[in-house]
Write a protein that holds these residues in place. Structure first.
Motif, PDB file in Angstrom:
ATOM      1  N   PHE A 190       0.872  -1.251   0.075  1.00 58.46           N
ATOM      2  CA  PHE A 190      -0.007  -0.041   0.137  1.00 58.46           C
ATOM      3  C   PHE A 190       1.070   1.392  -0.073  1.00 58.46           C
ATOM      4  CE2 PHE A 190      -3.122  -3.018   1.377  1.00 58.46           C
ATOM      5  CZ  PHE A 190      -4.355  -2.481   1.095  1.00 58.46           C
ATOM      6  N   VAL A 191       0.864   1.846  -1.140  1.00 55.66           N
ATOM      7  CA  VAL A 191       1.826   3.152  -1.130  1.00 55.66           C
ATOM      8  C   VAL A 191       1.072   4.479  -0.693  1.00 55.66           C
ATOM      9  CG1 VAL A 191       3.108   2.378  -2.958  1.00 55.66           C
ATOM     10  CG2 VAL A 191       0.932   3.704  -3.490  1.00 55.66           C
ATOM     11  N   SER A 192      -0.484   4.165  -0.486  1.00 54.35           N
ATOM     12  CA  SER A 192      -1.220   5.257   0.364  1.00 54.35           C
ATOM     13  C   SER A 192      -2.580   4.356   0.856  1.00 54.35           C
ATOM     14  CB  SER A 192      -1.794   6.273  -0.596  1.00 54.35           C
ATOM     15  OG  SER A 192      -2.833   5.840  -1.556  1.00 54.35           O
ATOM     16  N   PRO A 193      -3.412   4.840   1.687  1.00 54.97           N
ATOM     17  CA  PRO A 193      -4.742   4.226   2.164  1.00 54.97           C
ATOM     18  C   PRO A 193      -5.728   3.456   0.859  1.00 54.97           C
ATOM     19  CG  PRO A 193      -4.431   6.328   3.273  1.00 54.97           C
ATOM     20  CD  PRO A 193      -3.350   6.543   2.246  1.00 54.97           C
ATOM     21  N   THR A 194      -5.474   4.229  -0.235  1.00 52.37           N
ATOM     22  CA  THR A 194      -6.374   3.679  -1.327  1.00 52.37           C
ATOM     23  C   THR A 194      -5.571   3.188  -2.640  1.00 52.37           C
ATOM     24  OG1 THR A 194      -6.417   5.833  -2.313  1.00 52.37           O
ATOM     25  CG2 THR A 194      -8.198   5.221  -0.787  1.00 52.37           C
ATOM     26  N   VAL A 195      -4.179   3.192  -2.349  1.00 51.49           N
ATOM     27  CA  VAL A 195      -3.521   2.871  -3.664  1.00 51.49           C
ATOM     28  C   VAL A 195      -2.317   1.616  -3.148  1.00 51.49           C
ATOM     29  CG1 VAL A 195      -1.757   3.445  -5.481  1.00 51.49           C
ATOM     30  CG2 VAL A 195      -3.504   5.131  -4.636  1.00 51.49           C
ATOM     31  N   VAL A 196      -2.619   0.477  -3.950  1.00 50.12           N
ATOM     32  CA  VAL A 196      -1.537  -0.650  -3.857  1.00 50.12           C
ATOM     33  C   VAL A 196      -0.572  -0.610  -5.149  1.00 50.12           C
ATOM     34  CG1 VAL A 196      -1.063  -2.834  -3.278  1.00 50.12           C
ATOM     35  CG2 VAL A 196      -3.353  -1.694  -2.495  1.00 50.12           C
ATOM     36  N   GLU A 197       0.684  -0.945  -4.998  1.00 49.95           N
ATOM     37  CA  GLU A 197       1.476  -1.295  -6.301  1.00 49.95           C
ATOM     38  C   GLU A 197       2.164  -2.659  -5.956  1.00 49.95           C
ATOM     39  OE1 GLU A 197       4.211   1.940  -7.176  1.00 49.95           O
ATOM     40  OE2 GLU A 197       2.473   3.103  -7.825  1.00 49.95           O
ATOM     41  N   GLY A 198       2.291  -3.323  -7.025  1.00 44.13           N
ATOM     42  CA  GLY A 198       2.974  -4.609  -6.938  1.00 44.13           C
ATOM     43  C   GLY A 198       3.356  -5.242  -8.237  1.00 44.13           C
ATOM     44  N   SER A 199       3.875  -6.617  -8.075  1.00 38.66           N
ATOM     45  CA  SER A 199       4.264  -7.311  -9.473  1.00 38.66           C
ATOM     46  C   SER A 199       4.106  -8.774  -9.128  1.00 38.66           C
ATOM     47  CB  SER A 199       5.703  -6.954 -10.011  1.00 38.66           C
ATOM     48  OG  SER A 199       6.548  -7.605  -8.805  1.00 38.66           O
ATOM     49  N   THR A 200       3.887  -9.467 -10.130  1.00 43.02           N
ATOM     50  CA  THR A 200       3.935 -11.006 -10.021  1.00 43.02           C
ATOM     51  C   THR A 200       4.748 -11.625 -11.308  1.00 43.02           C
ATOM     52  OG1 THR A 200       2.344 -12.965 -10.004  1.00 43.02           O
ATOM     53  CG2 THR A 200       1.497 -11.021 -11.198  1.00 43.02           C
ATOM     54  N   ARG A 201       5.514 -12.524 -11.021  1.00 46.13           N
ATOM     55  CA  ARG A 201       6.091 -13.338 -12.127  1.00 46.13           C
ATOM     56  C   ARG A 201       5.592 -14.744 -12.393  1.00 46.13           C
ATOM     57  NH1 ARG A 201      12.123 -15.832 -11.900  1.00 46.13           N
ATOM     58  NH2 ARG A 201      12.050 -17.069 -13.903  1.00 46.13           N
ATOM     59  N   ASP A 220     -11.680   3.495  -4.806  1.00 47.00           N
ATOM     60  CA  ASP A 220     -12.232   4.934  -4.958  1.00 47.00           C
ATOM     61  C   ASP A 220     -12.789   5.536  -3.636  1.00 47.00           C
ATOM     62  OD1 ASP A 220     -14.533   3.361  -4.471  1.00 47.00           O
ATOM     63  OD2 ASP A 220     -15.688   4.079  -6.060  1.00 47.00           O
ATOM     64  N   GLN A 221     -12.545   4.701  -2.475  1.00 47.82           N
ATOM     65  CA  GLN A 221     -12.932   5.334  -1.072  1.00 47.82           C
ATOM     66  C   GLN A 221     -11.859   4.504  -0.285  1.00 47.82           C
ATOM     67  OE1 GLN A 221     -16.653   3.070   0.564  1.00 47.82           O
ATOM     68  NE2 GLN A 221     -16.893   3.095  -1.914  1.00 47.82           N
ATOM     69  N   THR A 222     -11.735   5.053   0.870  1.00 48.81           N
ATOM     70  CA  THR A 222     -10.362   4.622   2.016  1.00 48.81           C
ATOM     71  C   THR A 222     -11.101   3.408   2.539  1.00 48.81           C
ATOM     72  OG1 THR A 222      -9.870   7.041   2.177  1.00 48.81           O
ATOM     73  CG2 THR A 222      -9.218   5.436   3.798  1.00 48.81           C
ATOM     74  N   PRO A 223     -10.453   2.299   2.687  1.00 49.13           N
ATOM     75  CA  PRO A 223     -11.048   1.184   3.290  1.00 49.13           C
ATOM     76  C   PRO A 223     -11.079   1.406   4.892  1.00 49.13           C
ATOM     77  CG  PRO A 223      -9.090   0.694   1.805  1.00 49.13           C
ATOM     78  CD  PRO A 223      -9.098   2.187   1.857  1.00 49.13           C
ATOM     79  N   GLU A 254     -11.022  -3.547   3.515  1.00 50.31           N
ATOM     80  CA  GLU A 254     -12.610  -3.834   3.905  1.00 50.31           C
ATOM     81  C   GLU A 254     -13.173  -2.440   3.908  1.00 50.31           C
ATOM     82  OE1 GLU A 254     -12.877  -5.645   7.677  1.00 50.31           O
ATOM     83  OE2 GLU A 254     -12.072  -7.636   7.013  1.00 50.31           O
ATOM     84  N   PHE A 255     -14.673  -2.487   3.653  1.00 50.53           N
ATOM     85  CA  PHE A 255     -15.527  -1.205   3.653  1.00 50.53           C
ATOM     86  C   PHE A 255     -16.775  -1.307   4.537  1.00 50.53           C
ATOM     87  CE2 PHE A 255     -12.703  -1.738  -0.090  1.00 50.53           C
ATOM     88  CZ  PHE A 255     -12.143  -0.600  -0.416  1.00 50.53           C
TER      89      PHE A 255
END
Length: 755
Positions: A190-201, A220-223, A254-255
């Motif tokens: 999680f790079v912010s409460p609403t944004v996740v970055e990652g990768s898979t091989r 589009d909303q904060t968990p 979760e929301f």
């Protein structure tokens, strides 16, 4: 594409049950192609192997449900849903090799792994998919831009709302012990409460394709709560992870109960930066606006061909087929870490495989989307420049699927040259296909030639076959795979090369390859009157079951029978007619083939066979056979296709056949059948010109051509050349209930001239 092994009795029964299902239309407007096309058609494992989810023509993201017991596309209409993945390839057999980034809505207690969820009220339209998961109290909706997926999950108010995001997911159509693919490494934070970055091989598929996917996921909303997991360990409030060889790994959010949660996922094979850039295509637009934009993209595609008349079911089948024809190849231009071409050079994956697509899908693109076909050919040539060989299949930056027939890039290029497609370096193309015909397979392979051709063909004119199938008394199999069918295909490849040589003024080469294309007759058994295997010493192989559709790799025929390959001389049908004893004997052999139940519409080797009656002066029999095939083998259910859809190939067959003409691919010849529509209009690319096919009396009863005009002039032959229609044309059919003398006199061209 290789079909999956033939189903067991119980699977066959399931396929029969599924085949009996016919989807009802979701919209009442029977004139709108967008409402007529139904992505749910052909999604059964043995009835198309397609996916029903949201996609665009050639889009990298194909956002679709994934189920238990799936096909290679990740889906099975009779099984519960595991979640919604972002990468899929539809219509193929073999091992699955996509399925990355699976999203799963969940309500109630956090349970992992989530149980497969039964589905209800499934709706699919080009560019949009939705379904209810009653056990999770949620409605899921999906749409896409070319390289990002948009999700909308509407939860009921009486349970918490949760999104599970499995970063390590793959599609597995094999056993848990020997899966079709596996995740090598997965990470996310999680790079912010609403944004996740990652990768898979992941490493998956028949050739163990190795690819890395980068993503950025934006809620589009904060968990109200967040966490991650690796395998069976759930980590509440842990906001990043990195795992090697995980069975599963991901994050959750979760929301509040009753939330409508939007999720946008940018997707890239290059970098996180590219994933963010790819997501920008949806910036500032709502889910519904993106959905409508996707619909407009598909309306533009459907405008390439309009049909009138027939039944509503036939029009729905037609536009569903037209939808399927452009889902692949996947356009990865500018987003391929292992490719240096700039955005001016289109770069594709899933040119998969030319053994399939050269017959129908490529010729259809040449007519209605010629620039796409030019781009595909230019990419094939770029692969040649990079790798030193033309591929017969190309997926995830690799030449793949080595066990299919010949070197069919030869046919693709010849088809483009004889139809004056233009837009590519013909001299470079000739260099590449001539290498196929003169330099043996560099690995000296006997079974699976990944590049080029098997050496014996270049040395003795055929690929040896000894025992046909299984093993001999001493436990030995054939030394070479598919010796008879591969020889037939190499022969046609040689003819294709001869046409390109002739177009370039290389007359000596043209003569050499034409002559070599006829050497295959040394495998035509004069007594049995079938193409038959010989060993290297020239001795005939033992007798075998002519109807055996053996799927083993050591047989003499690949994915077909001796019956189906009996007629595989597309460039010299007249020569085959002569060897079978003349036209009447040829027609009797064709009757024995069809009426004996030997025709198999579910795979490519038999595609041209129903049209060969034209070469014997009986276009009425082609009308009979093709009408029966369209009625019997295609339907609007999950088993909507008679076999794997094969990345546009089976669909393009239906399109051509229903309009009443069919390409003898790699030649400039189209064979005339019997239109089922009263009017079809093909827009010939961006030229502003069109091909109009008018048959006002066409009906199931009026299936025989009585007369035909081409641009107002009487046309008495049951075939025409590409040049006859390339600048726009109108074909007007007079149809009737009984066969006529029309089309019975002038035979289509053949290397051996007609008497």
């Amino acid at each position: 594409m290789p079909s999956l092994p033939f189903p067991s009795r119980c699977v066959s029964l399931l396929a029969t049950i599924v085949a009996g299902t016919v989807f009802s239309a979701h919209a009442a407007n029977s004139d709108d192609p967008l409402a007529l096309a139904d992505p749910r058609v052909g999604t059964a494992v043995y009835g198309g192997a397609m996916y029903p989810g949201a996609a665009l023509p050639g889009s990298m993201v194909k956002l679709s449900p994934q189920t238990t017991k799936p096909s290679t596309a990740g889906y099975n209409p009779t099984e519960p849903i595991l979640g919604f993945g972002h990468a899929h390839i539809g219509g193929t057999g073999g091992d699955a090799f996509a399925g990355q980034l699976r999203v799963r809505p969940q309500s109630g207690p956090l349970v992992f792994p989530a149980k497969p969820a039964a589905k209800a009220d499934e709706i699919a339209s080009p560019g949009y998919y939705s379904v209810s998961l009653p056990a999770e109290n949620v409605r899921a909706e999906l749409t896409v831009v070319p390289r990002a997926g948009l999700h909308r999950y509407t939860f009921s108010p009486d349970a918490p709302a949760r999104i599970l995001f499995d970063v390590a997911s793959t599609t597995n159509n094999r056993t848990p012990e020997k899966p079709a693919g596996r995740c090598v490494a997965a990470s996310a934070r999680f790079v912010s409460p609403t944004v996740v970055e990652g990768s898979t091989r992941t490493i998956a598929g028949n050739s163990r394709f190795d690819s890395t996917v980068y993503f950025v996921a934006v809620f589009d909303q904060t968990p109200t709560a967040r966490g991650t997991w690796i395998d069976s360990t759930i980590q509440p409030d842990v906001l990043e992870f990195s795992a090697e060889n995980p069975a599963t790994a991901g994050f959750y959010a979760e929301f509040a109960p009753g939330a409508t949660v939007g999720l946008r996922v940018g997707f890239s094979y290059t970098s996180p930066e590219h994933a963010r850039r790819n997501l920008e295509a949806a910036a500032g637009l709502t889910f519904d606006q993106i959905r409508e934009r996707a619909a407009d993209t598909w309306r533009d595609h459907f405008a390439n061909i309009t049909v009138e008349g027939g039944t509503e079911a036939q029009r729905r089948q037609f536009y569903t087929a037209l939808y399927h024809t452009v889902l692949t190849p996947t356009d990865v231009t500018g987003d391929n870490a292992n490719w240096t071409a700039d955005d001016k050079q289109r770069v594709f994956w899933d040119v998969y495989t030319l053994w399939d697509t050269f017959r129908t899908a490529g010729p259809l693109l040449t007519l209605i989307e010629p620039q796409r076909q030019r781009d595909i050919i230019n990419h094939l040539l770029a692969i040649y420049q990079k790798d030193g060989w033309l591929p017969d299949a190309w997926t995830y930056n690799k030449i793949g699927i080595p066990f299919q027939g010949g070197t069919h890039a030869d046919n693709v290029i010849a088809d483009a040259v004889v139809k004056n497609l233009g837009g590519f370096d013909v001299n470079l193309a000739y260099e590449a296909i001539r290498k196929n015909a003169t330099v043996p397979n560099p690995a000296n392979s006997k079974i699976f030639p990944l590049r080029g051709r098997l050496a014996p063909y270049l040395e003795i004119g055929y690929v040896p076959a000894v025992i046909y199938t299984g093993k001999d008394a001493e436990g030995r199999g054939n030394d070479y795979s598919a010796g008879v069918s591969r020889t037939l295909e190499y022969a046609y490849n040689d003819f294709a090369i001869s046409q390109v040589a002739a177009a370039l003024g290389r007359d000596d080469d043209a003569k050499t390859f034409r002559e070599r294309s006829l050497a295959v007759y040394q495998l035509f058994h004069p007594e049995k009157q079938f193409f038959w295997g010989k060993n290297e010493a020239g001795e005939w192989m033992p007798d075998h079951d002519l109807g055996d559709r053996h799927m083993g790799w050591n047989s003499a025929f690949y994915e077909g029978t001796a019956w189906q390959y009996r007629f595989s001389m597309p460039h010299d049908v007249q020569g085959l007619i002569n060897r079978l004893g003349g036209e009447e004997a040829f027609l009797a052999a064709m009757d024995a083939y069809f009426e004996g139940g030997h025709h198999w519409q579910g795979n490519e080797p038999g595609f041209l066979n129903p049209w060969l009656h034209v070469y014997a002066g009986r276009p009425d029999k082609t009308a009979d056979r093709v009408h029966a095939i369209l009625a019997k083998d295609f339907n609007l259910g999950p088993s909507g296709y008679p076999g794997d859809e094969d990345v546009g190939t089976m669909s393009a067959y239906y399109i051509f056949a229903s309009m009443g003409f069919f390409p003898n691919a790699a030649q400039d010849i189209y064979l005339i059948g019997s239109p089922i529509f009263t009017r079809s209009v093909l827009q010939l690319g961006d030229s502003g010109k069109s091909l109009v096919i008018s048959a006002p009396k066409a009906s199931p009863e009026n299936k025989y051509v009585q007369s035909l005009t081409l641009n107002g002039k009487s046309w008495n032959q049951a075939w025409f050349r590409h040049a006859d229609i390339a600048d726009g044309a109108e074909l007007v059919f007079e149809m009737g209930p009984k066969p006529s003398a029309w089309g019975t006199k002038v035979r289509p061209p053949s290397l051996t001239p007609a008497p």
